[in-house]
Design a protein around this motif. Structure first.
Motif, PDB file in Angstrom:
ATOM      1  N   PRO A 249       0.801  -1.236   0.000  1.00 48.49           N
ATOM      2  CA  PRO A 249       0.000   0.000   0.000  1.00 48.49           C
ATOM      3  C   PRO A 249       0.828   1.277   0.000  1.00 48.49           C
ATOM      4  O   PRO A 249       0.453   2.253  -0.665  1.00 48.49           O
ATOM      5  CB  PRO A 249      -0.853  -0.122   1.260  1.00 48.49           C
ATOM      6  CG  PRO A 249      -0.165  -1.140   2.116  1.00 48.49           C
ATOM      7  CD  PRO A 249       0.496  -2.080   1.170  1.00 48.49           C
ATOM      8  N   GLU A 250       1.947   1.286   0.722  1.00 47.77           N
ATOM      9  CA  GLU A 250       2.765   2.500   0.736  1.00 47.77           C
ATOM     10  C   GLU A 250       3.390   2.750  -0.625  1.00 47.77           C
ATOM     11  O   GLU A 250       3.437   3.895  -1.107  1.00 47.77           O
ATOM     12  CB  GLU A 250       3.851   2.391   1.815  1.00 47.77           C
ATOM     13  CG  GLU A 250       3.312   2.241   3.229  1.00 47.77           C
ATOM     14  CD  GLU A 250       2.509   3.451   3.673  1.00 47.77           C
ATOM     15  OE1 GLU A 250       2.727   4.552   3.134  1.00 47.77           O
ATOM     16  OE2 GLU A 250       1.649   3.289   4.560  1.00 47.77           O
ATOM     17  N   LYS A 251       3.894   1.693  -1.256  1.00 45.67           N
ATOM     18  CA  LYS A 251       4.479   1.840  -2.590  1.00 45.67           C
ATOM     19  C   LYS A 251       3.417   2.241  -3.603  1.00 45.67           C
ATOM     20  O   LYS A 251       3.681   3.029  -4.515  1.00 45.67           O
ATOM     21  CB  LYS A 251       5.168   0.546  -3.011  1.00 45.67           C
ATOM     22  CG  LYS A 251       6.437   0.239  -2.240  1.00 45.67           C
ATOM     23  CD  LYS A 251       7.090  -1.042  -2.746  1.00 45.67           C
ATOM     24  CE  LYS A 251       8.369  -1.343  -1.967  1.00 45.67           C
ATOM     25  NZ  LYS A 251       9.003  -2.606  -2.439  1.00 45.67           N
ATOM     26  N   TRP A 252       2.214   1.677  -3.450  1.00 43.29           N
ATOM     27  CA  TRP A 252       1.132   2.025  -4.368  1.00 43.29           C
ATOM     28  C   TRP A 252       0.777   3.506  -4.244  1.00 43.29           C
ATOM     29  O   TRP A 252       0.633   4.208  -5.257  1.00 43.29           O
ATOM     30  CB  TRP A 252      -0.100   1.164  -4.078  1.00 43.29           C
ATOM     31  CG  TRP A 252      -1.277   1.528  -4.939  1.00 43.29           C
ATOM     32  CD1 TRP A 252      -1.485   1.195  -6.240  1.00 43.29           C
ATOM     33  CD2 TRP A 252      -2.401   2.331  -4.534  1.00 43.29           C
ATOM     34  NE1 TRP A 252      -2.669   1.731  -6.691  1.00 43.29           N
ATOM     35  CE2 TRP A 252      -3.254   2.429  -5.660  1.00 43.29           C
ATOM     36  CE3 TRP A 252      -2.775   2.953  -3.348  1.00 43.29           C
ATOM     37  CZ2 TRP A 252      -4.456   3.141  -5.634  1.00 43.29           C
ATOM     38  CZ3 TRP A 252      -3.968   3.660  -3.315  1.00 43.29           C
ATOM     39  CH2 TRP A 252      -4.783   3.747  -4.442  1.00 43.29           C
ATOM     40  N   LEU A 259       2.370   9.589 -10.311  1.00 42.32           N
ATOM     41  CA  LEU A 259       1.536   9.686 -11.502  1.00 42.32           C
ATOM     42  C   LEU A 259       0.761  11.003 -11.507  1.00 42.32           C
ATOM     43  O   LEU A 259       0.671  11.683 -12.542  1.00 42.32           O
ATOM     44  CB  LEU A 259       0.573   8.502 -11.554  1.00 42.32           C
ATOM     45  CG  LEU A 259      -0.443   8.493 -12.698  1.00 42.32           C
ATOM     46  CD1 LEU A 259       0.254   8.540 -14.055  1.00 42.32           C
ATOM     47  CD2 LEU A 259      -1.343   7.258 -12.598  1.00 42.32           C
ATOM     48  N   ARG A 260       0.215  11.386 -10.365  1.00 43.44           N
ATOM     49  CA  ARG A 260      -0.509  12.653 -10.287  1.00 43.44           C
ATOM     50  C   ARG A 260       0.404  13.830 -10.621  1.00 43.44           C
ATOM     51  O   ARG A 260       0.020  14.739 -11.371  1.00 43.44           O
ATOM     52  CB  ARG A 260      -1.101  12.838  -8.893  1.00 43.44           C
ATOM     53  CG  ARG A 260      -1.978  14.077  -8.758  1.00 43.44           C
ATOM     54  CD  ARG A 260      -2.461  14.271  -7.325  1.00 43.44           C
ATOM     55  NE  ARG A 260      -3.428  15.348  -7.226  1.00 43.44           N
ATOM     56  CZ  ARG A 260      -3.112  16.643  -7.202  1.00 43.44           C
ATOM     57  NH1 ARG A 260      -1.832  17.022  -7.255  1.00 43.44           N
ATOM     58  NH2 ARG A 260      -4.067  17.563  -7.115  1.00 43.44           N
ATOM     59  N   ALA A 261       1.607  13.817 -10.083  1.00 40.01           N
ATOM     60  CA  ALA A 261       2.556  14.899 -10.354  1.00 40.01           C
ATOM     61  C   ALA A 261       2.909  14.957 -11.841  1.00 40.01           C
ATOM     62  O   ALA A 261       3.023  16.051 -12.419  1.00 40.01           O
ATOM     63  CB  ALA A 261       3.815  14.709  -9.509  1.00 40.01           C
ATOM     64  N   MET A 275      -6.423  13.086 -19.168  1.00 38.12           N
ATOM     65  CA  MET A 275      -5.496  12.313 -18.336  1.00 38.12           C
ATOM     66  C   MET A 275      -5.270  10.912 -18.842  1.00 38.12           C
ATOM     67  O   MET A 275      -4.152  10.405 -18.841  1.00 38.12           O
ATOM     68  CB  MET A 275      -6.013  12.241 -16.895  1.00 38.12           C
ATOM     69  CG  MET A 275      -5.792  13.494 -16.088  1.00 38.12           C
ATOM     70  SD  MET A 275      -6.067  13.193 -14.329  1.00 38.12           S
ATOM     71  CE  MET A 275      -7.776  12.681 -14.300  1.00 38.12           C
ATOM     72  N   HIS A 276      -6.356  10.228 -19.270  1.00 34.27           N
ATOM     73  CA  HIS A 276      -6.222   8.825 -19.621  1.00 34.27           C
ATOM     74  C   HIS A 276      -5.292   8.610 -20.801  1.00 34.27           C
ATOM     75  O   HIS A 276      -4.752   7.520 -20.984  1.00 34.27           O
ATOM     76  CB  HIS A 276      -7.601   8.228 -19.917  1.00 34.27           C
ATOM     77  CG  HIS A 276      -8.162   8.646 -21.239  1.00 34.27           C
ATOM     78  ND1 HIS A 276      -8.775   9.867 -21.432  1.00 34.27           N
ATOM     79  CD2 HIS A 276      -8.208   8.008 -22.431  1.00 34.27           C
ATOM     80  CE1 HIS A 276      -9.171   9.958 -22.692  1.00 34.27           C
ATOM     81  NE2 HIS A 276      -8.841   8.840 -23.305  1.00 34.27           N
TER      82      HIS A 276
END
Length: 279
Positions: A249-252, A259-261, A275-276
């Motif tokens: 979960p932390e890596k995800w 990805l957002r950045a 975005m897609h």
């Protein structure tokens, strides 16, 4: 005599109520179900498009706001009188509105609408058909969620949150009533070339390998329904993303932040229609 729950689904002659039917995945599902021999009751707020599709398929049509429980009840009663007992209720209506800034920045009306369309509409459908299905010992509830309900949709917290809730409700139905003859599926597609993603022409998405046409998505959903799968993933890769999220979960979360950045750097804003193409 075999247990009815062990007999694979056949669409031929099944009476299906389908909401959000006038366009996108809904219209593709209507055509796919009709091709497989189902008897359809189509619901949507877009009356002209709904009429055209119903005329094309010879289906019953009803303009319906799925966030109004009395309208869902009225639809079910009309279908029962006109066609017969409902075999499958496919709750497909949905929308995405994005957010103007931080993750809680969408106005209350968007959060409330997301809850009403993506969660309460499923609840209303169940209240309308579940008692009769349980009395007969058979019935099928299918709820359209999203890969965002298993993972997350960057730039639309209201959508992601309500779709998570939809997945949870589908699980509750399967746990509570699966032993009573009720079949339940929750559909979690990723990107499909619909107006929600800015596609008036689904063929325009053909060069993008992770973007399915509505027709392909509908075929995969119908195939999975025939197998009575609980979790329907038109994009198989979503299962790998789920496994990564569960195990790391932390890596995800770190990967999603990166990805957002990257999307912000490329686009300047988090616009789903753009975005897609960069995911």
């Amino acid at each position: 005599m075999p247990d009815i729950r062990e007999i694979p689904l056949e669409f031929q002659g099944k009476i299906i109520i389908l909401t959000g039917a006038a366009g996108g995945i809904g219209a593709a599902l209507a055509r796919e179900f009709a091709q497989r021999g189902a008897r359809l009751a189509l619901c949507d707020l877009n009356a002209p498009a709904l009429n055209d599709l119903a005329q094309e398929l010879g289906a019953l049509q009803m303009v319906c706001d799925v966030t109004v429980e009395s309208r869902i009840q009225a639809v079910v009663k009309e279908v029962e009188v006109t066609l017969g007992p409902v075999d499958i209720f496919f709750s497909n209506a949905g929308f995405s509105a994005g957010e103007p800034g931080h993750a809680a920045s969408a106005p209350d009306r968007i959060w409330q609408a997301a809850w009403e369309v993506h969660v309460m509409a499923h609840v209303y459908a169940c209240r309308a058909v579940l008692p009769a299905m349980l009395a007969r010992g058979q019935g099928y509830l299918v709820q359209m969620a999203s890969a965002a309900g298993l993972l997350n949709q960057i730039g639309d917290a209201a959508y992601s949150t309500s779709k998570h809730a939809a997945v949870g409700f589908a699980e509750a139905l399967a746990i509570s009533h699966g032993h009573e003859g009720l079949k339940v599926s929750v559909v979690c597609p990723q990107y499909v070339a619909t107006p929600m993603l800015g596609y008036d022409d689904p063929g325009a998405a053909a060069p993008l390998p992770d973007v399915l046409s509505p027709k392909t998505a509908a075929q995969r959903i119908a195939d999975a329904m025939e197998e009575e799968r609980f979790l329907i993933l038109p994009h198989p890769q979503v299962a790998d993303y789920m496994a990564f999220k569960a195990m790391e979960p932390e890596k995800w979360l770190a990967a999603m932040r990166k990805l957002r950045a990257r999307l912000m750097a490329k686009l300047g804003k988090l616009d789903l229609a753009q975005m897609h193409k960069w995911m």
